[in-house]
Design a protein around this motif. Structure first.
Motif, PDB file in Angstrom:
ATOM      1  N   CYS A  23      -0.393 -23.686 -33.901  1.00 47.92           N
ATOM      2  CA  CYS A  23      -1.533 -23.182 -34.658  1.00 47.92           C
ATOM      3  C   CYS A  23      -1.474 -23.797 -36.050  1.00 47.92           C
ATOM      4  N   HIS A  24      -2.573 -24.454 -36.459  1.00 47.15           N
ATOM      5  CA  HIS A  24      -2.612 -25.090 -37.772  1.00 47.15           C
ATOM      6  C   HIS A  24      -3.879 -24.661 -38.501  1.00 47.15           C
ATOM      7  N   THR A  25      -3.747 -24.432 -39.797  1.00 54.48           N
ATOM      8  CA  THR A  25      -4.883 -24.066 -40.638  1.00 54.48           C
ATOM      9  C   THR A  25      -4.954 -25.018 -41.815  1.00 54.48           C
ATOM     10  N   GLY A  26      -6.152 -25.538 -42.073  1.00 59.25           N
ATOM     11  CA  GLY A  26      -6.362 -26.377 -43.246  1.00 59.25           C
ATOM     12  C   GLY A  26      -6.057 -27.843 -43.007  1.00 59.25           C
ATOM     13  N   ASP A  27      -5.825 -28.560 -44.116  1.00 65.06           N
ATOM     14  CA  ASP A  27      -5.541 -29.991 -44.060  1.00 65.06           C
ATOM     15  C   ASP A  27      -4.034 -30.212 -43.970  1.00 65.06           C
ATOM     16  N   GLU A  28      -3.585 -31.406 -44.390  1.00 58.11           N
ATOM     17  CA  GLU A  28      -2.153 -31.714 -44.304  1.00 58.11           C
ATOM     18  C   GLU A  28      -1.305 -30.834 -45.213  1.00 58.11           C
ATOM     19  N   ASN A  29      -1.919 -30.141 -46.148  1.00 61.11           N
ATOM     20  CA  ASN A  29      -1.184 -29.208 -47.001  1.00 61.11           C
ATOM     21  C   ASN A  29      -1.315 -27.771 -46.510  1.00 61.11           C
ATOM     22  N   GLY A  30      -1.928 -27.614 -45.341  1.00 59.83           N
ATOM     23  CA  GLY A  30      -2.080 -26.293 -44.741  1.00 59.83           C
ATOM     24  C   GLY A  30      -0.790 -25.842 -44.069  1.00 59.83           C
ATOM     25  N   TYR A  31      -0.913 -24.777 -43.289  1.00 55.86           N
ATOM     26  CA  TYR A  31       0.264 -24.194 -42.658  1.00 55.86           C
ATOM     27  C   TYR A  31       0.178 -24.294 -41.142  1.00 55.86           C
ATOM     28  N   THR A  32       1.351 -24.437 -40.521  1.00 55.09           N
ATOM     29  CA  THR A  32       1.452 -24.565 -39.069  1.00 55.09           C
ATOM     30  C   THR A  32       2.484 -23.585 -38.542  1.00 55.09           C
ATOM     31  N   GLU A  33       2.174 -23.005 -37.386  1.00 50.95           N
ATOM     32  CA  GLU A  33       3.121 -22.170 -36.649  1.00 50.95           C
ATOM     33  C   GLU A  33       3.331 -22.826 -35.291  1.00 50.95           C
ATOM     34  N   TYR A  34       4.505 -22.650 -34.722  1.00 51.04           N
ATOM     35  CA  TYR A  34       4.809 -23.196 -33.408  1.00 51.04           C
ATOM     36  C   TYR A  34       5.248 -22.073 -32.477  1.00 51.04           C
ATOM     37  N   GLN A  35       4.826 -22.170 -31.233  1.00 50.25           N
ATOM     38  CA  GLN A  35       5.280 -21.209 -30.230  1.00 50.25           C
ATOM     39  C   GLN A  35       6.329 -21.902 -29.366  1.00 50.25           C
ATOM     40  N   SER A  36       7.417 -21.203 -29.105  1.00 48.75           N
ATOM     41  CA  SER A  36       8.446 -21.736 -28.216  1.00 48.75           C
ATOM     42  C   SER A  36       8.751 -20.703 -27.143  1.00 48.75           C
ATOM     43  N   ALA A  37       9.418 -21.156 -26.090  1.00 55.29           N
ATOM     44  CA  ALA A  37       9.706 -20.272 -24.962  1.00 55.29           C
ATOM     45  C   ALA A  37      10.999 -20.705 -24.279  1.00 55.29           C
ATOM     46  N   GLU A  38      11.541 -19.805 -23.488  1.00 54.60           N
ATOM     47  CA  GLU A  38      12.714 -20.103 -22.665  1.00 54.60           C
ATOM     48  C   GLU A  38      12.244 -20.624 -21.315  1.00 54.60           C
ATOM     49  N   VAL A  39      13.062 -21.476 -20.689  1.00 57.87           N
ATOM     50  CA  VAL A  39      12.762 -21.988 -19.351  1.00 57.87           C
ATOM     51  C   VAL A  39      13.926 -21.627 -18.447  1.00 57.87           C
ATOM     52  N   SER A  40      13.605 -21.105 -17.268  1.00 60.37           N
ATOM     53  CA  SER A  40      14.651 -20.763 -16.298  1.00 60.37           C
ATOM     54  C   SER A  40      14.219 -21.201 -14.910  1.00 60.37           C
ATOM     55  N   VAL A  41      15.185 -21.244 -14.020  1.00 59.48           N
ATOM     56  CA  VAL A  41      14.910 -21.613 -12.633  1.00 59.48           C
ATOM     57  C   VAL A  41      15.724 -20.682 -11.735  1.00 59.48           C
ATOM     58  N   SER A  42      15.133 -20.301 -10.622  1.00 62.29           N
ATOM     59  CA  SER A  42      15.834 -19.452  -9.651  1.00 62.29           C
ATOM     60  C   SER A  42      16.190 -20.318  -8.442  1.00 62.29           C
ATOM     61  N   ILE A  43      17.492 -20.384  -8.154  1.00 56.32           N
ATOM     62  CA  ILE A  43      17.993 -21.157  -7.014  1.00 56.32           C
ATOM     63  C   ILE A  43      18.878 -20.248  -6.185  1.00 56.32           C
ATOM     64  N   ASP A  44      18.537 -20.116  -4.915  1.00 55.92           N
ATOM     65  CA  ASP A  44      19.288 -19.260  -3.988  1.00 55.92           C
ATOM     66  C   ASP A  44      19.465 -17.841  -4.526  1.00 55.92           C
ATOM     67  N   GLY A  45      18.416 -17.311  -5.157  1.00 53.23           N
ATOM     68  CA  GLY A  45      18.440 -15.936  -5.632  1.00 53.23           C
ATOM     69  C   GLY A  45      19.120 -15.727  -6.974  1.00 53.23           C
ATOM     70  N   THR A  46      19.643 -16.791  -7.575  1.00 56.12           N
ATOM     71  CA  THR A  46      20.293 -16.678  -8.877  1.00 56.12           C
ATOM     72  C   THR A  46      19.430 -17.375  -9.926  1.00 56.12           C
ATOM     73  N   THR A  47      19.145 -16.664 -11.025  1.00 57.34           N
ATOM     74  CA  THR A  47      18.341 -17.237 -12.096  1.00 57.34           C
ATOM     75  C   THR A  47      19.245 -17.924 -13.108  1.00 57.34           C
ATOM     76  N   HIS A  48      18.896 -19.152 -13.443  1.00 58.06           N
ATOM     77  CA  HIS A  48      19.657 -19.951 -14.406  1.00 58.06           C
ATOM     78  C   HIS A  48      18.749 -20.274 -15.583  1.00 58.06           C
ATOM     79  N   ARG A  49      19.168 -19.909 -16.781  1.00 52.75           N
ATOM     80  CA  ARG A  49      18.415 -20.268 -17.976  1.00 52.75           C
ATOM     81  C   ARG A  49      18.773 -21.708 -18.329  1.00 52.75           C
ATOM     82  N   LEU A  50      17.778 -22.539 -18.545  1.00 50.78           N
ATOM     83  CA  LEU A  50      18.019 -23.955 -18.798  1.00 50.78           C
ATOM     84  C   LEU A  50      18.315 -24.215 -20.265  1.00 50.78           C
ATOM     85  N   SER A  51      19.225 -25.125 -20.496  1.00 55.98           N
ATOM     86  CA  SER A  51      19.538 -25.596 -21.835  1.00 55.98           C
ATOM     87  C   SER A  51      19.037 -27.028 -21.910  1.00 55.98           C
TER      88      SER A  51
END
Length: 142
Positions: free
Chosen positions: A89-117
């Motif tokens: 999310c960015h507001t304004g020109d190059e002197n404006g402000y920006t926010e970033y959204q991040s998230a975790e990623v995981s995978v389930s293999i054979d019934g076990t969930t693994h958080r990815l690094s």
């Protein structure tokens, strides 16, 4: 990490504070901008998969959160190694402000969930904001 697809968002006018979030299950892999500070931005996103000797496994993208806002000019945002970028999310020109959204990623293999690094890759050289198309090369995530 392979991707299942590489769609593109609709154009958005970032300078007005539009908040873009990749669709459920997807992560950001690029951003294009046409025009000056009031131009239009397109986001590129992908669905990640994990390939093992047993097959291809879909990932889950969750626990999304927004960063504090930072001044855009002369700034760099890097998600922690256990998170991927999923929004901006960015507001304004190059002197404006920006926010970033991040998230975790995981995978389930054979019934076990693994958080990815994830390992940080090399930064692309700086691009001019006006009229650019900056995407992670397929070799970096496929």
């Amino acid at each position: 990490m392979p991707v299942a697809n590489r769609p593109t968002s609709e154009e958005t006018k970032e300078s007005d504070g539009s908040r873009y979030t990749a669709p459920s299950g997807s992560v950001l892999v690029g951003r294009s901008h046409q025009g000056g500070e009031s131009g239009y931005t397109t986001y590129h996103y992908a669905t990640l998969v994990v390939v093992t000797s047993e097959g291809v496994h879909a990932t889950t993208v969750g626990n999304r959160s927004w960063s504090d806002r930072i001044k855009e000019s002369n700034s760099t945002y890097v998600a922690s190694t256990d998170r991927v970028l999923t929004g901006r999310c960015h507001t304004g020109d190059e002197n404006g402000y920006t926010e970033y959204q991040s998230a975790e990623v995981s995978v389930s293999i054979d019934g076990t969930t693994h958080r990815l690094s994830l390992t940080a890759g090399e930064w692309d050289s700086a691009v001019k904001e006006t009229n650019h198309d900056n995407r992670a090369p397929k070799a970096r995530y496929s």
